[in-house]
Design an enzyme around this catalytic site. Structure first.
Site, PDB file in Angstrom:
ATOM      1  N   TRP A 103       0.832  -1.209   0.000  1.00  0.00           N
ATOM      2  CA  TRP A 103       0.000   0.000   0.000  1.00  0.00           C
ATOM      3  C   TRP A 103       0.859   1.248   0.000  1.00  0.00           C
ATOM      4  CZ3 TRP A 103      -4.492  -0.496  -1.865  1.00  0.00           C
ATOM      5  CH2 TRP A 103      -5.198  -1.711  -1.694  1.00  0.00           C
ATOM      6  N   ASP A 173      -1.616   6.961   6.201  1.00  0.00           N
ATOM      7  CA  ASP A 173      -2.704   6.078   5.768  1.00  0.00           C
ATOM      8  C   ASP A 173      -2.932   5.090   6.904  1.00  0.00           C
ATOM      9  OD1 ASP A 173      -4.368   4.192   4.674  1.00  0.00           O
ATOM     10  OD2 ASP A 173      -3.067   3.688   2.991  1.00  0.00           O
ATOM     11  N   LYS A 197     -12.504  -1.491   6.922  1.00  0.00           N
ATOM     12  CA  LYS A 197     -11.770  -2.436   7.750  1.00  0.00           C
ATOM     13  C   LYS A 197     -12.124  -2.272   9.230  1.00  0.00           C
ATOM     14  CE  LYS A 197      -8.016  -2.275   4.371  1.00  0.00           C
ATOM     15  NZ  LYS A 197      -8.219  -3.580   3.755  1.00  0.00           N
TER      16      LYS A 197
END
Length: 362
Positions: A103, A173, A197
């Site tokens: 990511w 993030d 999530k």
């Protein structure tokens, strides 16, 4: 558990049973107004109350100081990868990134489309199985910001502490570990997270942004990709993802009812210690590839002796009601995502299954 699966999906992921039941109760008619919340105007008083309350709940849970805004955006964290350099990476400046996994890599590649980037630290040489030491993080002297990915969902490595950046804006993030532990928000200029999530269903991305970041942004950014426009309009410039924000509201209320983040963090560490303990005590039957000092409390990755045995593990786990234990396609192996809503009982059941599988296959 009844007919509920042991849900270890990495995202979209488990939601608290109490939240699902409340949403079911209010689905057809929201608070006696004769309509579902999915049917009402985002300009209505009923929705505005949900909108404002959701912002306040997040401020309370994270103890967010004054001088920050909460924005509800769309497009997932992947759109943030582009919005950040579009808004903050001005000509002559450098976007510094800590490269910790898949990511973080995506965030860097997106930023490279808009300006100059620098890798402030990287664990690529270790196949992203550890987080770089804070002392190794060296942002470019001409940096506009330093970007980190607090938890790598795919590899299963997580920052245990955050870099001190002084006046340099720190951007994170936190898509896969937001609200899983206590965080000093004042260290950050921007925290963002896709909801699917730990916050709710997919459809909304939450951004916690320091108001001073919204000053003097470039004039040529498309309107819908401007943080200042969303800030001035309280995330109501266009129709927001009303139902997803409503679900985030219910999740935040649930977290508050649990006792807040101190209680949630303690519970998360107890949950994951069951599974990590099973791995560490297996005599090598299970292997945790991530450095112990970088292990995630949200995404536990592990391996078996060969891929055939891993396939057998996945097949038998599914037959026993477990879902989502197959590792990401890019790295293989196995992964248990133990987000806030995954109950202790599910983690205990998985640890017991792992021990039994070892007895039968060791």
């Amino acid at each position: 558990m009844g007919n509920r699966a042991y849900n270890f999906n990495a995202g979209p992921a488990a939601l608290p049973m109490e939240v699902l039941q409340k949403a079911q109760e209010e689905l057809v008619e929201f608070q006696g107004i004769g309509m579902s919340i999915m049917e009402i105007s985002h300009r209505s008083a009923h929705y505005e109350q949900v909108h404002e309350e959701t912002q306040q709940l997040l401020k309370e849970l994270y103890d967010i100081p004054s001088g920050y805004q909460i924005q509800f955006l769309q497009g997932g964290a992947s759109t943030q990868f582009a919005m950040i350099p579009m808004n903050f990476l001005k000509p002559g400046k450098v976007g510094s990134y800590v490269l910790t996994g898949a990511w973080a890599e995506k965030a860097v590649k997106e930023a490279q489309l808009f300006g100059e980037t620098s890798i402030a630290a990287s664990s690529e040489a270790f196949k992203f199985m550890k987080i770089p030491a804070l002392s190794e993080i060296q942002p470019d002297p001409n940096s506009a910001y330093l970007h980190i990915t607090s938890n790598e969902t795919i590899e299963g490595a997580q920052f245990q502490a955050y870099p001190e950046t002084g006046s340099l804006p720190l951007i994170a993030d936190m898509s896969s570990d937001i609200l899983s532990r206590q965080v000093d928000v004042s260290k950050f200029s921007l925290i963002y997270a896709g909801a699917q999530k730990n916050l709710g269903p997919s459809g909304v991305t939450v951004a916690i942004i320091k108001e001073e970041m919204l000053q003097d942004l470039p004039k040529n950014i498309p309107t819908m990709l401007r943080y200042d426009i969303h800030g001035k309009n309280n995330s109501l410039y266009n129709t927001p993802p009303v139902y997803s924000i409503y679900m985030v509201n219910l999740v935040l209320k649930w977290l508050k009812e649990q006792g807040g983040l101190a209680v949630v963090e303690k519970r998360n560490r107890e949950k994951t210690s069951l599974i990590y303990g099973t791995i560490d005590q297996s005599g090598g039957f299970y292997r945790g590839p991530v450095d112990k000092d970088s292990r995630s409390i949200m995404n536990i990755t592990f391996r078996l002796q060969d891929e055939e045995l891993e396939k057998r593990f996945v097949k038998e786990s599914e037959q026993n009601g477990f879902v989502g234990l197959k590792g990401h396609r890019s790295v293989g192996g196995l992964r248990a995502s133990t987000y806030n809503a995954v109950p202790y009982e599910s983690c205990k059941a998985l640890a017991d299954f792992m021990a039994d599988f070892q007895r039968r296959n060791g």
